[in-house]
Write a protein that holds these residues in place. Structure first.
Motif, mmCIF file in Angstrom:
data_model
loop_
_atom_site.group_PDB
_atom_site.id
_atom_site.type_symbol
_atom_site.label_atom_id
_atom_site.label_comp_id
_atom_site.label_asym_id
_atom_site.label_seq_id
_atom_site.Cartn_x
_atom_site.Cartn_y
_atom_site.Cartn_z
ATOM 1 N N ILE A 2 0.824 -1.212 0.000
ATOM 2 C CA ILE A 2 0.000 0.000 0.000
ATOM 3 C C ILE A 2 0.862 1.269 0.000
ATOM 4 C CG2 ILE A 2 -0.285 0.181 2.496
ATOM 5 C CD1 ILE A 2 -3.256 0.938 1.856
ATOM 6 N N ASP A 3 2.090 1.184 0.499
ATOM 7 C CA ASP A 3 2.973 2.352 0.519
ATOM 8 C C ASP A 3 3.385 2.782 -0.883
ATOM 9 O OD1 ASP A 3 2.975 1.533 3.254
ATOM 10 O OD2 ASP A 3 4.785 2.712 3.525
ATOM 11 N N ASP A 4 3.333 1.889 -1.854
ATOM 12 C CA ASP A 4 3.766 2.206 -3.213
ATOM 13 C C ASP A 4 2.588 2.058 -4.166
ATOM 14 O OD1 ASP A 4 5.129 2.711 -5.548
ATOM 15 O OD2 ASP A 4 6.186 0.791 -5.570
ATOM 16 N N MET A 5 1.743 3.059 -4.178
ATOM 17 C CA MET A 5 0.544 3.000 -5.005
ATOM 18 C C MET A 5 0.863 2.987 -6.493
ATOM 19 S SD MET A 5 -1.878 2.525 -2.974
ATOM 20 C CE MET A 5 -3.066 2.444 -4.280
ATOM 21 N N SER A 6 2.020 3.510 -6.892
ATOM 22 C CA SER A 6 2.348 3.534 -8.313
ATOM 23 C C SER A 6 2.458 2.124 -8.880
ATOM 24 C CB SER A 6 3.642 4.320 -8.556
ATOM 25 O OG SER A 6 4.716 3.708 -7.871
ATOM 26 N N SER A 7 2.877 1.169 -8.046
ATOM 27 C CA SER A 7 2.991 -0.204 -8.531
ATOM 28 C C SER A 7 1.635 -0.901 -8.572
ATOM 29 C CB SER A 7 3.962 -1.005 -7.654
ATOM 30 O OG SER A 7 3.427 -1.154 -6.359
ATOM 31 N N ASN A 8 0.609 -0.288 -7.988
ATOM 32 C CA ASN A 8 -0.726 -0.881 -7.961
ATOM 33 C C ASN A 8 -1.739 -0.091 -8.778
ATOM 34 O OD1 ASN A 8 -0.081 -2.998 -6.108
ATOM 35 N ND2 ASN A 8 -0.027 -1.465 -4.488
ATOM 36 N N SER A 9 -1.287 0.892 -9.548
ATOM 37 C CA SER A 9 -2.233 1.779 -10.226
ATOM 38 C C SER A 9 -3.096 1.048 -11.248
ATOM 39 C CB SER A 9 -1.505 2.960 -10.871
ATOM 40 O OG SER A 9 -0.582 2.489 -11.824
ATOM 41 N N ASP A 10 -2.639 -0.093 -11.771
ATOM 42 C CA ASP A 10 -3.454 -0.840 -12.723
ATOM 43 C C ASP A 10 -4.730 -1.378 -12.062
ATOM 44 O OD1 ASP A 10 -1.600 -2.508 -11.306
ATOM 45 O OD2 ASP A 10 -2.171 -4.169 -12.636
ATOM 46 N N LEU A 11 -4.713 -1.526 -10.748
ATOM 47 C CA LEU A 11 -5.900 -1.979 -10.030
ATOM 48 C C LEU A 11 -7.019 -0.939 -10.100
ATOM 49 C CD1 LEU A 11 -4.236 -3.457 -6.819
ATOM 50 C CD2 LEU A 11 -5.130 -4.717 -8.785
ATOM 51 N N LEU A 12 -6.664 0.295 -10.389
ATOM 52 C CA LEU A 12 -7.642 1.380 -10.453
ATOM 53 C C LEU A 12 -8.151 1.632 -11.868
ATOM 54 C CD1 LEU A 12 -5.693 3.810 -8.112
ATOM 55 C CD2 LEU A 12 -7.800 2.591 -7.539
ATOM 56 N N SER A 13 -7.592 0.945 -12.825
ATOM 57 C CA SER A 13 -7.940 1.153 -14.227
ATOM 58 C C SER A 13 -9.445 1.018 -14.441
ATOM 59 C CB SER A 13 -7.200 0.143 -15.099
ATOM 60 O OG SER A 13 -7.529 0.335 -16.451
ATOM 61 N N GLY A 14 -10.037 2.013 -15.059
ATOM 62 C CA GLY A 14 -11.463 2.014 -15.347
ATOM 63 C C GLY A 14 -12.326 2.616 -14.250
ATOM 64 N N ALA A 15 -11.758 2.859 -13.088
ATOM 65 C CA ALA A 15 -12.530 3.447 -11.989
ATOM 66 C C ALA A 15 -12.742 4.935 -12.238
ATOM 67 C CB ALA A 15 -11.818 3.240 -10.658
ATOM 68 N N GLN A 16 -13.909 5.419 -11.909
ATOM 69 C CA GLN A 16 -14.201 6.844 -12.027
ATOM 70 C C GLN A 16 -14.472 7.486 -10.672
ATOM 71 O OE1 GLN A 16 -17.317 6.137 -15.001
ATOM 72 N NE2 GLN A 16 -16.125 7.418 -16.376
ATOM 73 N N VAL A 17 -14.790 6.658 -9.683
ATOM 74 C CA VAL A 17 -15.074 7.125 -8.329
ATOM 75 C C VAL A 17 -14.219 6.296 -7.375
ATOM 76 C CG1 VAL A 17 -16.859 7.343 -6.552
ATOM 77 C CG2 VAL A 17 -17.446 7.741 -8.941
ATOM 78 N N THR A 150 -20.700 11.245 -2.900
ATOM 79 C CA THR A 150 -19.710 11.158 -3.975
ATOM 80 C C THR A 150 -20.322 10.608 -5.256
ATOM 81 O OG1 THR A 150 -18.026 10.803 -2.275
ATOM 82 C CG2 THR A 150 -17.385 10.360 -4.549
ATOM 83 N N VAL A 151 -21.136 9.579 -5.151
ATOM 84 C CA VAL A 151 -21.773 9.005 -6.339
ATOM 85 C C VAL A 151 -22.765 9.999 -6.947
ATOM 86 C CG1 VAL A 151 -23.295 7.156 -7.176
ATOM 87 C CG2 VAL A 151 -21.342 6.611 -5.684
ATOM 88 N N ASP A 152 -23.544 10.688 -6.108
ATOM 89 C CA ASP A 152 -24.450 11.723 -6.631
ATOM 90 C C ASP A 152 -23.665 12.794 -7.385
ATOM 91 O OD1 ASP A 152 -26.613 10.391 -5.518
ATOM 92 O OD2 ASP A 152 -26.988 11.878 -3.941
ATOM 93 N N ALA A 153 -22.528 13.217 -6.827
ATOM 94 C CA ALA A 153 -21.696 14.230 -7.490
ATOM 95 C C ALA A 153 -21.195 13.714 -8.833
ATOM 96 C CB ALA A 153 -20.524 14.619 -6.598
ATOM 97 N N PHE A 154 -20.825 12.442 -8.888
ATOM 98 C CA PHE A 154 -20.375 11.841 -10.145
ATOM 99 C C PHE A 154 -21.508 11.832 -11.166
ATOM 100 C CE2 PHE A 154 -20.170 7.959 -12.749
ATOM 101 C CZ PHE A 154 -19.057 8.269 -13.515
ATOM 102 N N GLN A 155 -22.682 11.391 -10.735
ATOM 103 C CA GLN A 155 -23.819 11.300 -11.656
ATOM 104 C C GLN A 155 -24.270 12.669 -12.149
ATOM 105 O OE1 GLN A 155 -26.456 8.966 -9.174
ATOM 106 N NE2 GLN A 155 -25.750 7.050 -10.091
ATOM 107 N N GLN A 156 -24.035 13.703 -11.337
ATOM 108 C CA GLN A 156 -24.415 15.061 -11.716
ATOM 109 C C GLN A 156 -23.243 15.841 -12.309
ATOM 110 O OE1 GLN A 156 -26.204 16.764 -8.175
ATOM 111 N NE2 GLN A 156 -27.443 14.937 -7.875
ATOM 112 N N ASN A 157 -22.114 15.162 -12.469
ATOM 113 C CA ASN A 157 -20.898 15.753 -13.042
ATOM 114 C C ASN A 157 -20.455 17.018 -12.301
ATOM 115 O OD1 ASN A 157 -18.786 15.467 -14.857
ATOM 116 N ND2 ASN A 157 -19.708 16.923 -16.295
ATOM 117 N N LYS A 158 -20.555 16.988 -10.965
ATOM 118 C CA LYS A 158 -20.138 18.129 -10.158
ATOM 119 C C LYS A 158 -18.618 18.194 -10.104
ATOM 120 C CE LYS A 158 -24.141 18.450 -7.109
ATOM 121 N NZ LYS A 158 -24.605 18.393 -5.702
#
Length: 174
Positions: A2-17, A150-158
């Motif tokens: 968890i200390d090195d998020m750059s090595s795990n960034s592929d786990l976030l691929s496709g996430a928007q929230v 957070t999800v409401d903000a995403f759906q409303q593109n805030k």
């Protein structure tokens, strides 16, 4: 790790929230350096990894009283609501905001009722005797409110940076 998020960034691929609630848990037992690493550096790195992966809506949970200008106290040491704890939470907020995510929601609850890290005594302090912005709430209700906001903000593109303090206002998900 968890200390090195750059090595795990592929786990976030496709996430928007994304959500970050990482924290030491038992702050009073932490060293100053460990509290800074776990409660500020790791969340800041996670926010950057999220942005790099294309996340547009991000929620960080810190705490009521988060203030980067707060100082170390030999009385409270690293304990929750103490000077160093509030300093570290303020650093986490700054690091997250500096990432410049299109939407950042910073939730600053009071005590997390129902958490194994919150003293049971907090269950007996009625919210009506403290300001709403410092209120406590059940950890599950806080989580539901953070997701809703957070999800409401995403759906409303805030866009922008939003801070809400107090467990009750956060739980309402407004």
């Amino acid at each position: 790790p968890i200390d090195d998020m750059s090595s795990n960034s592929d786990l976030l691929s496709g996430a928007q929230v994304a959500f970050c609630t990482v924290g030491h848990g038992s702050a009073r037992k932490a060293t100053k350096d460990d509290l800074m690493r776990v409660d500020a550096t790791i969340p800041g790195n996670f926010a950057q990894a999220c942005k790099n992966a294309g996340v547009t809506h991000y929620c960080l949970m810190t705490a009521v009283g988060a203030d980067e200008n707060a100082k170390w106290s030999c009385v409270t040491k690293t304990a929750a609501a103490g000077g160093w704890y509030n300093h570290v939470k303020g650093v986490a907020e700054r690091l997250t905001i500096e990432v410049s995510m299109p939407y950042t929601y910073i939730a600053q609850p009071g005590a997390l009722l129902g958490s194994p890290h919150t003293p049971k005594l907090m269950d007996f302090i009625p919210n009506f005797i403290i300001p709403m912005s410092m209120s406590s709430a059940n950890v599950e209700d806080i989580a539901k409110g953070m997701v809703k906001t957070t999800v409401d903000a995403f759906q409303q593109n805030k866009e922008g940076v939003i801070k809400i303090s107090g467990g009750i206002p956060i739980s309402k998900g407004e």
